[in-house]
Motif scaffolding. Structure first.
Motif, mmCIF file in Angstrom:
data_model
loop_
_atom_site.group_PDB
_atom_site.id
_atom_site.type_symbol
_atom_site.label_atom_id
_atom_site.label_comp_id
_atom_site.label_asym_id
_atom_site.label_seq_id
_atom_site.Cartn_x
_atom_site.Cartn_y
_atom_site.Cartn_z
ATOM 1 N N UNK A 114 24.144 -2.406 -57.071
ATOM 2 C CA UNK A 114 23.119 -3.204 -57.743
ATOM 3 C C UNK A 114 21.784 -2.513 -57.508
ATOM 4 N N UNK A 115 21.069 -2.264 -58.597
ATOM 5 C CA UNK A 115 19.796 -1.541 -58.565
ATOM 6 C C UNK A 115 18.677 -2.432 -59.064
ATOM 7 N N UNK A 116 17.487 -2.178 -58.558
ATOM 8 C CA UNK A 116 16.300 -2.871 -59.032
ATOM 9 C C UNK A 116 15.314 -1.823 -59.514
ATOM 10 N N UNK A 117 14.817 -1.993 -60.748
ATOM 11 C CA UNK A 117 13.866 -1.015 -61.280
ATOM 12 C C UNK A 117 12.438 -1.400 -60.914
ATOM 13 N N UNK A 118 11.492 -0.605 -61.403
ATOM 14 C CA UNK A 118 10.071 -0.792 -61.075
ATOM 15 C C UNK A 118 9.541 -2.160 -61.504
ATOM 16 N N UNK A 119 10.152 -2.743 -62.545
ATOM 17 C CA UNK A 119 9.703 -4.042 -63.064
ATOM 18 C C UNK A 119 10.408 -5.228 -62.398
ATOM 19 N N UNK A 120 11.307 -4.939 -61.458
ATOM 20 C CA UNK A 120 12.020 -6.008 -60.772
ATOM 21 C C UNK A 120 13.323 -6.422 -61.438
#
Length: 178
Positions: A114-120
């Protein structure tokens, strides 16, 4: 879901195998089972059905202008090509069972990340072999830019990935081996 491989890719694989021997590929157990089910369906259902259709069309007489016969023969060649492709892939595959991974704190083949990008925004992917990819189903290739960037990383690590729309930073939120 069947992952069609364009004929030109199958031919490239055949050429590569002829030149340097078979290439070792990794498959998850689920991916290998999907490919095996497709192979059995082609061998036991599709091919016999098309063979019967071609035989019936051939019995009608002049084959040179018989569209059913010509199309049937073409379809039979496509099925045979796919059967050879699947058999070769399964024969040369190393089957990996993700739940048996000993170091479950890092990303390796078969991990569900599970990944979280710069925008959440959060996204979950499973790292699989190139024969199993299904971006909409959340399965990405270990050879993809994201897959390569994630290998051997741990929870909390941040990776930068270049994509067509530009570079993006992704932070690993969780790693599971199911």
């Amino acid at each position: 879901m069947r992952q069609d491989v364009p004929p030109e890719h199958e031919e490239q694989d055949e050429e590569a195998e002829e030149q340097g021997g078979p290439q070792r590929r990794y498959l998850t157990r689920n991916g290998a089972e999907r490919m095996h089910r497709e192979l059995l369906r082609l061998l036991n259902e599709e091919r016999p059905k098309v063979t019967a259709e071609v035989s019936a069309a051939a019995a009608q007489g002049d084959r040179s202008e018989n569209a059913e016969y010509i199309y049937g023969k073409k379809r039979l060649r496509e099925i045979d090509r796919r059967i050879r492709f699947l058999q070769r892939r399964l024969d040369n595959a190393t089957i990996v069972t993700p739940s048996e991974q000993t170091d479950q704190g890092r990303v390796y083949f078969g991990a569900t990340v599970t990944l979280e990008d710069e925008d959440g925004a959060k996204t979950t992917y499973q790292i699989v072999g190139s024969d199993e990819i299904d971006a909409q189903g959340g399965r990405i290739s270990v050879e993809s830019p994201i897959g390569k960037a994630l290998l051997r990383k741990a929870v909390g690590d941040t990776v930068e990935v270049m994509r067509p729309r530009g570079e993006i930073e992704l932070t690993i939120v969780s790693i599971k081996y199911v």
